[in-house]
Design a protein around this motif. Structure first.
Motif, PDB file in Angstrom:
ATOM      1  N   CYS A  98       0.842  -1.195   0.000  1.00 39.84           N
ATOM      2  CA  CYS A  98       0.000   0.000   0.000  1.00 39.84           C
ATOM      3  C   CYS A  98       0.880   1.249   0.000  1.00 39.84           C
ATOM      4  O   CYS A  98       1.864   1.311   0.717  1.00 39.84           O
ATOM      5  N   ILE A  99       0.500   2.221  -0.805  1.00 38.74           N
ATOM      6  CA  ILE A  99       1.208   3.495  -0.852  1.00 38.74           C
ATOM      7  C   ILE A  99       0.240   4.580  -0.398  1.00 38.74           C
ATOM      8  O   ILE A  99      -0.666   4.962  -1.152  1.00 38.74           O
ATOM      9  N   PRO A 100       0.376   5.074   0.848  1.00 37.91           N
ATOM     10  CA  PRO A 100      -0.502   6.161   1.287  1.00 37.91           C
ATOM     11  C   PRO A 100      -0.149   7.465   0.574  1.00 37.91           C
ATOM     12  O   PRO A 100       1.026   7.781   0.415  1.00 37.91           O
ATOM     13  N   CYS A 101      -1.169   8.184   0.129  1.00 35.72           N
ATOM     14  CA  CYS A 101      -0.970   9.447  -0.600  1.00 35.72           C
ATOM     15  C   CYS A 101      -1.596  10.586   0.190  1.00 35.72           C
ATOM     16  O   CYS A 101      -2.697  10.445   0.727  1.00 35.72           O
ATOM     17  N   ILE A 102      -0.897  11.715   0.223  1.00 34.04           N
ATOM     18  CA  ILE A 102      -1.395  12.899   0.924  1.00 34.04           C
ATOM     19  C   ILE A 102      -1.417  14.062  -0.053  1.00 34.04           C
ATOM     20  O   ILE A 102      -0.412  14.346  -0.712  1.00 34.04           O
ATOM     21  N   THR A 103      -2.561  14.727  -0.151  1.00 35.54           N
ATOM     22  CA  THR A 103      -2.666  15.902  -1.032  1.00 35.54           C
ATOM     23  C   THR A 103      -2.180  17.136  -0.283  1.00 35.54           C
ATOM     24  O   THR A 103      -2.052  17.123   0.948  1.00 35.54           O
ATOM     25  N   PRO A 127       8.654   9.737   4.482  1.00 34.48           N
ATOM     26  CA  PRO A 127       9.011   9.512   3.073  1.00 34.48           C
ATOM     27  C   PRO A 127       8.244   8.359   2.407  1.00 34.48           C
ATOM     28  O   PRO A 127       8.175   8.286   1.180  1.00 34.48           O
ATOM     29  N   ARG A 128       7.621   7.475   3.195  1.00 36.43           N
ATOM     30  CA  ARG A 128       6.816   6.409   2.607  1.00 36.43           C
ATOM     31  C   ARG A 128       5.508   6.936   2.032  1.00 36.43           C
ATOM     32  O   ARG A 128       4.876   6.278   1.221  1.00 36.43           O
ATOM     33  N   PHE A 129       5.093   8.134   2.473  1.00 39.86           N
ATOM     34  CA  PHE A 129       3.865   8.756   1.979  1.00 39.86           C
ATOM     35  C   PHE A 129       4.160   9.479   0.672  1.00 39.86           C
ATOM     36  O   PHE A 129       5.153  10.203   0.576  1.00 39.86           O
ATOM     37  N   GLU A 130       3.299   9.298  -0.308  1.00 42.58           N
ATOM     38  CA  GLU A 130       3.471   9.998  -1.591  1.00 42.58           C
ATOM     39  C   GLU A 130       2.711  11.308  -1.521  1.00 42.58           C
ATOM     40  O   GLU A 130       1.556  11.352  -1.092  1.00 42.58           O
ATOM     41  N   ARG A 131       3.345  12.385  -1.947  1.00 40.45           N
ATOM     42  CA  ARG A 131       2.725  13.711  -1.891  1.00 40.45           C
ATOM     43  C   ARG A 131       2.106  14.032  -3.241  1.00 40.45           C
ATOM     44  O   ARG A 131       2.766  13.933  -4.272  1.00 40.45           O
ATOM     45  N   LEU A 132       0.817  14.427  -3.258  1.00 34.44           N
ATOM     46  CA  LEU A 132       0.110  14.774  -4.494  1.00 34.44           C
ATOM     47  C   LEU A 132      -0.143  16.279  -4.521  1.00 34.44           C
ATOM     48  O   LEU A 132      -0.769  16.822  -3.610  1.00 34.44           O
ATOM     49  N   PRO A 133       0.337  16.976  -5.557  1.00 31.57           N
ATOM     50  CA  PRO A 133       0.115  18.426  -5.620  1.00 31.57           C
ATOM     51  C   PRO A 133      -1.321  18.772  -6.031  1.00 31.57           C
ATOM     52  O   PRO A 133      -1.953  18.033  -6.783  1.00 31.57           O
ATOM     53  N   CYS A 134      -1.826  19.884  -5.498  1.00 30.44           N
ATOM     54  CA  CYS A 134      -3.179  20.369  -5.840  1.00 30.44           C
ATOM     55  C   CYS A 134      -3.053  21.627  -6.695  1.00 30.44           C
ATOM     56  O   CYS A 134      -2.205  22.478  -6.421  1.00 30.44           O
ATOM     57  N   THR A 135      -3.919  21.757  -7.694  1.00 32.09           N
ATOM     58  CA  THR A 135      -3.877  22.933  -8.576  1.00 32.09           C
ATOM     59  C   THR A 135      -5.047  23.880  -8.318  1.00 32.09           C
ATOM     60  O   THR A 135      -5.059  24.991  -8.823  1.00 32.09           O
TER      61      THR A 135
END
Length: 198
Positions: A98-103, A127-135
């Motif tokens: 599982c890859i947790p993602c945070i916006t 660092p295990r959390f993937e960062r998602l950019p918001c537009t």
């Protein structure tokens, strides 16, 4: 000497031009109230809701290991309260990577909560959390998560918020991860894709 009162003349109207007067242009004429009968042999056009190609009978075919899980602010806070390691507990729930993602919106919400939630902020910066950019404008995380899930059906949403759960249940093919009995559970996930049998 005062002014004499003028009596009103009853039942008099201002004179108006008839709507069928020849001086009125064609586009300003009164439209007829006659209803045209529909031709029964004509083709009927229906507008159907477009479903994404990844859905197969409400099952999402884009879901599969490694799972990308969108994490909400309150999910991190409740995980800390119940003393659960987020990544390990997700893997125990789904039996897969599982890859947790945070916006950016969720990150901004955690930062706004202040010093009391510094542990949650430290976990979110893992660092295990993937960062998602918001537009988009604003930092309201619920709208951001719902919009992202509508656009891309490859996410599982991890939340404890009732309103957000209710909102996401209306979107077909999106599983919801939540906390109950001191462990993570998943809702609306087909068993073929690794959902545990409860």
């Amino acid at each position: 000497m005062g002014k004499a009162k003028k009596t009103r003349k009853y039942a008099t109207m201002k004179r108006m031009i008839s709507l069928r007067d020849p001086r009125i242009k064609e586009n300003e004429r009164a439209k007829s109230n006659k209803v045209k009968k529909k031709d029964p042999s004509a083709l009927k056009v229906k507008e159907l809701v477009k479903y994404p190609s990844c859905l197969f009978f409400q099952y999402n075919t884009q879901l599969g290991p490694p799972y990308y899980i969108l994490v909400d602010t309150n999910f991190i806070n409740f995980s800390i309260k119940t003393k659960l390691d987020i990544v390990q507990s997700m893997m125990d729930c789904l039996y897969a990577k599982c890859i947790p993602c945070i916006t950016d919106c969720v990150m901004a919400e955690i930062e706004k909560l202040g010093q009391k939630y510094r542990v949650a902020l430290r976990i979110a910066k893992d660092p295990r959390f993937e960062r998602l950019p918001c537009t988009h404008k604003g930092t309201y995380a619920d709208d951001c998560l719902a919009q992202r899930v509508i656009q891309h059906k490859c996410y599982i949403v991890a939340t404890v918020d009732r309103d957000l759960k209710r909102r996401i249940r209306k979107i077909p093919g999106v599983p919801i991860m939540y906390i109950s009995n001191h462990r993570y559970n998943i809702e609306r996930m087909p068993e073929d894709y690794g959902a545990p049998r409860l």
